[in-house]
Write a protein that holds these residues in place. Structure first.
Motif, PDB file in Angstrom:
ATOM      1  N   ARG B 185      -2.822  -1.533  -5.435  1.00  0.00           N
ATOM      2  CA  ARG B 185      -2.882  -2.981  -4.252  1.00  0.00           C
ATOM      3  C   ARG B 185      -2.643  -4.011  -5.785  1.00  0.00           C
ATOM      4  N   SER B 186      -3.887  -4.126  -6.054  1.00  0.00           N
ATOM      5  CA  SER B 186      -3.685  -5.435  -6.651  1.00  0.00           C
ATOM      6  C   SER B 186      -4.172  -5.040  -7.781  1.00  0.00           C
TER       7      SER B 186
ATOM      8  N   GLN D  52       3.377 -11.406 -12.397  1.00  0.00           N
ATOM      9  CA  GLN D  52       2.409 -10.725 -12.487  1.00  0.00           C
ATOM     10  C   GLN D  52       0.743 -10.959 -13.490  1.00  0.00           C
ATOM     11  N   ASN D  53      -0.266 -11.308 -12.719  1.00  0.00           N
ATOM     12  CA  ASN D  53      -1.102 -11.701 -14.422  1.00  0.00           C
ATOM     13  C   ASN D  53      -0.759 -12.706 -15.232  1.00  0.00           C
ATOM     14  N   MET D  75      -1.486 -11.956  -8.241  1.00  0.00           N
ATOM     15  CA  MET D  75      -2.622 -10.585  -8.970  1.00  0.00           C
ATOM     16  C   MET D  75      -1.788  -9.013  -7.641  1.00  0.00           C
ATOM     17  N   ALA D  76      -2.031  -9.752  -7.064  1.00  0.00           N
ATOM     18  CA  ALA D  76      -1.494  -7.958  -6.188  1.00  0.00           C
ATOM     19  C   ALA D  76      -0.039  -7.517  -6.337  1.00  0.00           C
ATOM     20  N   PHE D  77       0.079  -6.373  -6.372  1.00  0.00           N
ATOM     21  CA  PHE D  77       1.166  -6.254  -7.271  1.00  0.00           C
ATOM     22  C   PHE D  77       2.537  -6.468  -6.287  1.00  0.00           C
ATOM     23  N   VAL D 128       6.424   0.148  -9.566  1.00  0.00           N
ATOM     24  CA  VAL D 128       4.855  -1.026  -8.649  1.00  0.00           C
ATOM     25  C   VAL D 128       5.123  -1.767  -8.307  1.00  0.00           C
ATOM     26  N   LEU D 131       8.270  -2.214  -6.435  1.00  0.00           N
ATOM     27  CA  LEU D 131       8.906  -1.417  -5.055  1.00  0.00           C
ATOM     28  C   LEU D 131       8.213  -1.661  -4.097  1.00  0.00           C
ATOM     29  N   GLN D 132       6.888  -2.121  -4.635  1.00  0.00           N
ATOM     30  CA  GLN D 132       5.661  -2.154  -3.709  1.00  0.00           C
ATOM     31  C   GLN D 132       6.371  -4.070  -2.341  1.00  0.00           C
ATOM     32  N   LEU D 135       9.301  -3.234  -0.735  1.00  0.00           N
ATOM     33  CA  LEU D 135       8.847  -2.385   0.561  1.00  0.00           C
ATOM     34  C   LEU D 135       8.085  -2.753   1.557  1.00  0.00           C
TER      35      LEU D 135
END
Lengths: 200, 200, 200, 200
Positions: B185-186, D52-53, D75-77, D128, D131-132, D135
């Motif tokens: 998840r992260s 992301q990051n 940091m979470a996807f 990744v 999608l996350q 959803l």
């Protein structure tokens, strides 16, 4: 849901001698139809055939024809009203002889119809006779399983469009090997060696 | 819905030594199965294996086998009734010893079963043992996630037909990378570097 | 469900002279549109056309145009509010002449509208004007059948994405040959030879 | 259903400088993301970005970044809990100043939130972070539209598996051109020439 051999019937649609050579991948299609018919025969699954306008398109492949309990001839593209539904769901027979004159409580009870509710279909052309037959069976509330690798059309585009439409209408799309292994369920089935030999 | 690592179990179906060489893309399939098993091990997800008729088809890939808590052997194509369901849903244990003779209010309460409801499946052949296992789990109301790029059949046509059918039956189709990133998840997950290293 | 010729109408969207050359597989797309229009004409199925901004994009293919009962011109990408819905569902006509002044119980009852509820659509671009027209018809609760091999976009990716989206919205995806054989249903249909000749 | 420009927001996920070169078809993916962002800007559709990051993967493409009202770092996807949901659904603001001390019937009514309910998403990697994020938005009952030809993964297999899963979860799959033509609806839209120029 998995196929149940005791609930299955096999329907082979229009594998006719003057139609097959025009079908895409016709050698594969016919080989799979033969595998299905032989396995059905070995496992006690009833097999029915249909032929579209045989005077013009010829008879079904002889090996398939010999394995069918009955071959329905038809002019309509769908076989359902041309006799196929009566094969799949035999109408209750009238009580024979003088029994009709007997008082009701003396009449012999009819054997309950052991209906096989899963119709496993394959044939040509996938987007015409196979499709129309399958969709009319669905309207009759028959559970229809279509064996895609034993179906063909002249063009792959028409064939694949048929599969998408059949799936959308609630038919289950399966392959020849799926059918064979679901009919047996186990490597300990007494027919395992015979049926496995069909797919080598 | 996303996968939840605390709800997941991994089931690896029939990666057997005398079956794998016939599988299409078998190197990719096996590599992904190993990624799943290693990640599951790192993240505390239980891993179960199955083997079809191992006397004939051999054992599972040794690395996978070593990562499985238990490997169920079977003759039926579906592993569900052959022991797999008991792995996924351990039956309540009877109260041990003499406790049975104690009055009810003195018996120790059983620990509530912390059931992991998401079964992540992968294996071979996709259209036979994997399919039959998955569909029987669905009938048992288990949530089934099928990792497509860790599944294989001898032919791609059979494999892809299995995926379509699994999706139609309510299974969620995922890939190995989806599983790994949803389990974490992260990028701040403590196992992020280890798991990311598996997919390089 | 199968198409019913007595319930069908055909809608041909934007086969325009300055648009078609940019369409992928435009020869196939146009040939299938012509087959549909000729068969519809032979079988008594009403045919409607649409043209997007004809001052800029030109008129529809002349042969198609000649077979349309009416061609709707439009600036909106969807034809629904631009006149198409009135073609498919003609509004009730007001009672003509002096009848309006008659007392209500003496007025002649209007003939019940025999509505043809199946709209068979094809056209270009599949992902713009055809898609927007189809989806707005769905919102009007028209049953929409899209003939995929008579539809086109400049790129196949956009075209195929349109088909997926149309299917998801409840449109039935069919092919030209499916339409023709479902409109006839039998090799004994009086138009069978004429229609079959269209697909040779 | 068609997209409605007045209901839309655009979300651009992780088009980052050290991620993009590894993405399959990254030139096409980025070009379509820029088309979406420019059209949104021209048509008054809010645009949000995520990274992301960024310390590791770098910033988003500078042109996209300049068109975003805000770029959420994470940091979470999934971006949903990292600030994205607050962008899409701004929380009600407390009444400012001393108004709180006024008797309730004298307080000024808050302007009703004009919520834009259609979230149009695109980004990387499709299977990744995109999608996350998608959803989790679905779980928040946001209507999610995924622009497939502006999304990418390192491998096409992972990307396409993401699209299938998104569709199964209720997301609407669209293409860049679909979005642009549905936002305008007509060739008479005042921005028609500007937006059409983006896709030449």
């Amino acid at each position: 849901m998995l196929l149940d051999v005791s609930e299955s019937q096999l329907v082979l649609v229009d594998y006719q001698e003057r139609l097959m050579p025009a079908i895409a991948e016709h050698h594969v299609v016919l080989a799979n139809a033969r595998r299905l018919a032989r396995a059905a025969h070995r496992l006690g699954v009833p097999v029915w055939g249909t032929e579209q306008n045989p005077a013009k398109l010829g008879q079904n492949d002889p090996e398939l024809r010999a394995l069918c309990q009955r071959t329905v001839t038809k002019m309509a593209f769908s076989a359902v009203e041309e006799g196929l539904l009566d094969c799949l769901r035999p109408p209750a027979r009238p009580t024979p002889g003088n029994a009709r004159s007997l008082p009701r409580h003396l009449q012999k009870a009819q054997a309950p119809t052991v209906e096989r509710s899963m119709a496993v279909l394959a044939g040509c052309e996938a987007h015409v006779c196979l499709l129309q037959t399958a969709l009319e069976l669905v309207e009759q509330e028959v559970d229809v399983w279509v064996v895609t690798d034993a179906c063909g059309s002249r063009t792959e585009r028409n064939r694949d469009a048929a599969f998408d439409r059949l799936a959308g209408a609630g038919c289950e799309l399966v392959t020849t090997e799926m059918v064979l292994f679901e009919w047996m369920r186990s490597a300990e089935h007494p027919a395992f060696r015979d049926v496995q030999a069909l797919i080598k």
